[in-house]
Design an enzyme around this catalytic site. Structure first.
Site, PDB file in Angstrom:
ATOM      1  N   GLU A 223       0.945  -1.180   0.020  1.00 20.67           N
ATOM      2  CA  GLU A 223      -0.060  -0.044   0.082  1.00 20.67           C
ATOM      3  C   GLU A 223       0.854   1.331  -0.084  1.00 20.67           C
ATOM      4  O   GLU A 223       0.677   2.111   0.965  1.00 20.67           O
ATOM      5  CB  GLU A 223      -0.964  -0.004   1.336  1.00 20.67           C
ATOM      6  CG  GLU A 223      -2.000  -1.160   1.254  1.00 20.67           C
ATOM      7  CD  GLU A 223      -2.425  -1.264   2.771  1.00 20.67           C
ATOM      8  OE1 GLU A 223      -3.618  -1.853   2.872  1.00 20.67           O
ATOM      9  OE2 GLU A 223      -1.765  -0.644   3.663  1.00 20.67           O
TER      10      GLU A 223
ATOM     11  N   GLU B 204      -6.529  -8.475   0.217  1.00 20.43           N
ATOM     12  CA  GLU B 204      -6.770  -8.263   1.675  1.00 20.43           C
ATOM     13  C   GLU B 204      -8.462  -7.918   1.682  1.00 20.43           C
ATOM     14  O   GLU B 204      -9.038  -6.800   1.455  1.00 20.43           O
ATOM     15  CB  GLU B 204      -6.121  -7.160   2.270  1.00 20.43           C
ATOM     16  CG  GLU B 204      -4.629  -7.410   2.671  1.00 20.43           C
ATOM     17  CD  GLU B 204      -3.871  -6.178   3.458  1.00 20.43           C
ATOM     18  OE1 GLU B 204      -4.677  -5.261   3.910  1.00 20.43           O
ATOM     19  OE2 GLU B 204      -2.735  -6.297   3.433  1.00 20.43           O
TER      20      GLU B 204
END
Length: 786
Positions: free
Chosen positions: A179, A347
């Site tokens: 990320e 995720e």
């Protein structure tokens, strides 16, 4: 040796299409003697892939001292874990950082590195940030940091390379960082980064300006008389011109891109399996900058995404979250289709919540495949605990309601994951079927940053979470109005791509670039149908007067400032033909020109215009999601679709049955969802075929989703339709699942008789189509073709 490729929405491993059904097991948080048990539980849940981080500071606790074999701690035995996963038949996705996030100390960056080289830390406008924050942000492009990352890679890459699938191991993908979003500071405009390598004369900020603008451009854009780039300092407050603030935001995205490129090129020299990345920037509309950069620099990166809705609180995924997930999957589909890489949610929240209601978990998980993401990894599938000294957010615990707990117990959503994983990896043609919406929403990227910042310098509210993306937002209204939609980037999308849709919705603030305004003009002129609200843009990207769209449409939206404080906004009633006093919030602006279609009292606040070959609906108010007995907001959406000739390929007799049609070559699956949770029943018509015929409706007793097959064929036999999910078709046996009703209707062609196991036939009719109604006490039943 093996080969890992991809085609369409799926990975291709040794020539065979594979749908990823994965779960995250962080081996360094689970006792080594429990690894096998946990992996076997993952296999029991229908999973074929295990995902894990490799934490730099765990494997190099002291500078130059590496442990990948468990010599200093059994949970450092990366080699042993990879060999066990391989032995048990799992694919492995591995994430070696350098930053892993993971609610782990420093996100994996070693303390010894930060202590020895504090100059690598990102800075605020007034100097260093507190050192004790949970993820101390680092200046990505600092040469000292990159040198240290290179040394980490020199140590860990040989281990990874040995266990690549192409070398006979289990690893099918390696990820870049985690990320990359400037350690999540990208959401705040002035928190970072003011490190000297950025702000110094000739630094990165100055370099970026020179690459993107002439001085004349900047004089006009920033409203200053600059003689040299060095005169243009980094912004530190909202007193700066808005275009400069947006450029500062884009500059930080560029630094992330440069950092990712550095890592990618390092990995590409070592690995011949897909190199991946999760959610660059942690933004959505800004992804355009990342995908454009990838194309320009020939970076072959698989971009993953993620879905989180209840961080450290009880699960909260009900119908009012559908708008956000339609939006995020829409913009994700838009980019990965162009990139040609398989979509994967790495995720998908299955933990980090106080509790997870299994019906809400099902709604989240089951909606992803019809929205274009058949490859799903559940995070965090296996709970664990943090070794002392490495904890971050959670103290000792790293079991926050995972499907498999620290003690090996199974929680209620384990079964939800098992059912969906088995269906997605075995259902005939399901993973390859595509959603093809007739409606698109057009997104203008600079607005995303203004929403994040809470910027208040415009006439229109920038609170897009409230009016567009959130629980009450327009996108949830569209989703709950049975209006599947794509999301397109208005700066990137071509005119031909826009014209492939029957209707385009655009949310406008005060400004919009000249190029985009002109594109929308041409879109309508060439036959497109536009809905734009709650105003028309009056300025271009430099905040100079420009209103080509307004001028073309011949419509004027009155000027009145929207209110931001929720205690001060208005609650007003807008009416239209068949719509009596529909509630709208905040300022309602008058609309002059065109045919009035919506009114505040006697004042027109919405207009319909035909221009060129197309049409436009201009609204001076915000449409939001409200549910009530009168159901006016959905009725208004349906009214606008009818006005512009938009017809879906399906109809429902119960508007609370939400349908997403997925189409393949000659067949389809309809994802039919009950998002609200109360019992509902109704009929569906798909391309003229109304079902069911024998039953009095499709029953959905609770929150959940069925994948109904239409025209699924094998040889001479066809499932004309079914009101249950087709899980598997093996030989002459079809396995169905219906957990939302005890009765299912199956229609078959090319079959004279069948035998049912797990239920009994209670009604039927024969002829060209053999129809049977099966009463089944459990969720699963089998139909054997005789």
């Amino acid at each position: 040796m093996g080969k890992v490729e991809f085609s369409g929405k799926r990975y291709v491993i040794d020539g065979e299409p594979v749908t990823i059904a994965g779960g995250t097991l962080q081996f360094f948080r689970v006792p080594a003697d429990a690894w096998k048990d946990r992996l076997l539980k993952m296999r029991e849940a229908g999973l074929n892939t295990v995902d894990t981080y490799v934490a730099w500071n765990w494997h190099e606790p002291e500078k130059g001292s590496f442990d990948f074999k468990g010599e200093t701690h059994p949970q450092r035995n990366l080699v042993g874990f990879l060999e066990l996963a391989d032995e048990l038949g799992f694919y492995v996705i591995i994430r070696p950082g350098p930053y892993i996030c993971g609610e782990w100390r420093n996100g994996g960056i070693p303390d010894w590195l930060i202590d020895e080289h504090p100059e690598i830390l990102a800075k605020g406008p007034n100097g260093p940030l507190p050192r004790d924050i949970y993820y101390p942000p680092i200046t990505y492009l600092h040469p000292t940091y990159l040198e240290a990352v290179g040394e980490w890679y020199n140590a860990v890459f040989p281990v990874i390379r040995k266990y690549l699938y192409t070398n006979g191991g289990p690893i099918i993908s390696v990820s870049i960082d985690d990320e990359p979003s400037y350690w999540e500071t990208i959401f705040q405009p002035f928190l970072t980064d003011y490190n000297e390598i950025i702000t110094k004369p000739g630094g990165l900020w100055e370099k970026w300006l020179e690459q993107n603008y002439t001085l004349e451009d900047l004089r006009r854009r920033y409203k200053g008389d600059f003689k040299d780039y060095s005169e243009i300092k980094v912004p530190t407050s909202f007193s700066e011109p808005l275009p400069k603030l947006i450029d500062w935001h884009h500059f930080k995205l560029w630094m992330i891109n440069e950092y990712v490129r550095w890592i990618y090129e390092r990995m590409a020299r070592e690995f011949d399996v897909p190199i991946s990345i999760l959610d660059p920037y942690l933004l959505q509309v800004a992804w355009r900058h990342f995908f454009t950069y990838m194309r320009e620099h020939n970076l072959k990166i698989h971009v993953w995404t993620e879905f989180w809705y209840s961080f450290y609180r009880s699960s909260d995924f009900k119908e009012d979250k559908l708008g956000h997930i339609y939006y995020k999957t829409g913009i994700y589909r838009y980019h990965v289709r162009k990139a040609g890489t398989p979509p994967l949610s790495i995720e998908t929240q299955s933990s980090l919540a106080h509790t997870i209601d299994p019906t809400e978990a099902e709604l989240l998980y089951s909606i992803l495949p019809p929205l274009g993401i058949p490859n799903i990894n559940y995070y965090l599938f296996v709970g664990g605990e943090n070794p002392e000294g490495y904890e971050s957010h959670n103290g000792i615990t790293w079991d926050v309601y995972s499907p498999v707990g620290l003690d090996g117990s199974e929680r209620p959503h384990f079964g939800v994951i098992k059912a969906l994983s088995e269906t997605m990896t075995s259902a005939e043609g399901l993973a390859d079927a595509e959603l093809r919406p007739k409606v698109a929403v057009g997104l203008y990227e600079p607005y995303e940053a203004l929403n994040l910042w809470g910027y208040e310098g415009l006439e229109e509210s920038t609170d897009l979470n409230e009016y567009l993306l959130g629980e009450r937002g327009l996108f949830t209204l569209l989703a709950m109005s049975n209006t599947p939609f794509d999301a397109v980037d208005l700066e990137d999308v071509t005119l031909d791509e826009l014209l492939s849709y029957d209707q385009l919705w655009v949310y406008s603030l005060d400004f919009m670039s000249r190029e985009v305004q002109d594109k929308l003009v041409e879109f309508v002129a060439r036959g497109g149908n536009l809905v734009i609200l709650p105003m028309l843009p009056r300025y271009d990207e430099n905040l100079e007067p420009y209103s080509s769209l307004k001028d073309f449409l011949g419509v004027e939206v009155e000027r009145e400032k929207a209110r931001r404080n929720p205690r001060l906004i208005q609650f007003l009633s807008v009416s239209a033909e068949g719509i009596d006093r529909m509630l709208v919030r905040n300022t309602v602006r008058g609309v002059r020109g065109g045919e009035p279609i919506a009114f505040l009292g006697e004042k027109p606040v919405g207009a319909f215009v035909r221009k060129g070959g197309g049409s436009a609906v201009v609204l001076g108010f915000r449409l939001q999601y409200y549910t009530s007995h009168h159901d006016l907001h959905r009725k208004f959406v349906w009214k606008l679709k009818e006005l512009q000739g938009v017809r879906e390929d399906f109809e429902v007799t119960n508007p609370d049955m939400i349908v997403l049609p997925m189409e393949g070559k000659g067949y389809a699956y309809l994802a039919v969802t009950n998002p609200r949770g109360h019992p509902i029943k109704g009929r569906i018509s798909y391309r003229g075929l109304e079902v069911p015929v024998l039953l009095d409706g499709i029953e959905l007793k609770r929150r959940g989703t069925l994948y109904l097959p239409f025209g699924v064929r094998k040889g001479d036999v066809e499932v004309a339709y079914a009101t249950a999910t087709l899980v598997m078709w093996e030989g002459d046996v079809l396995t169905f699942r219906n957990h939302l009703s005890g009765h299912s209707e199956i229609a078959l062609k090319g079959v004279e008789s069948v035998k049912v196991s797990g239920g009994k036939i209670v009604d039927g009719s024969d002829g060209e189509v053999l129809r049977i109604v099966i009463e089944h006490p459990g969720e699963y039943f089998e139909v054997e073709l005789l």
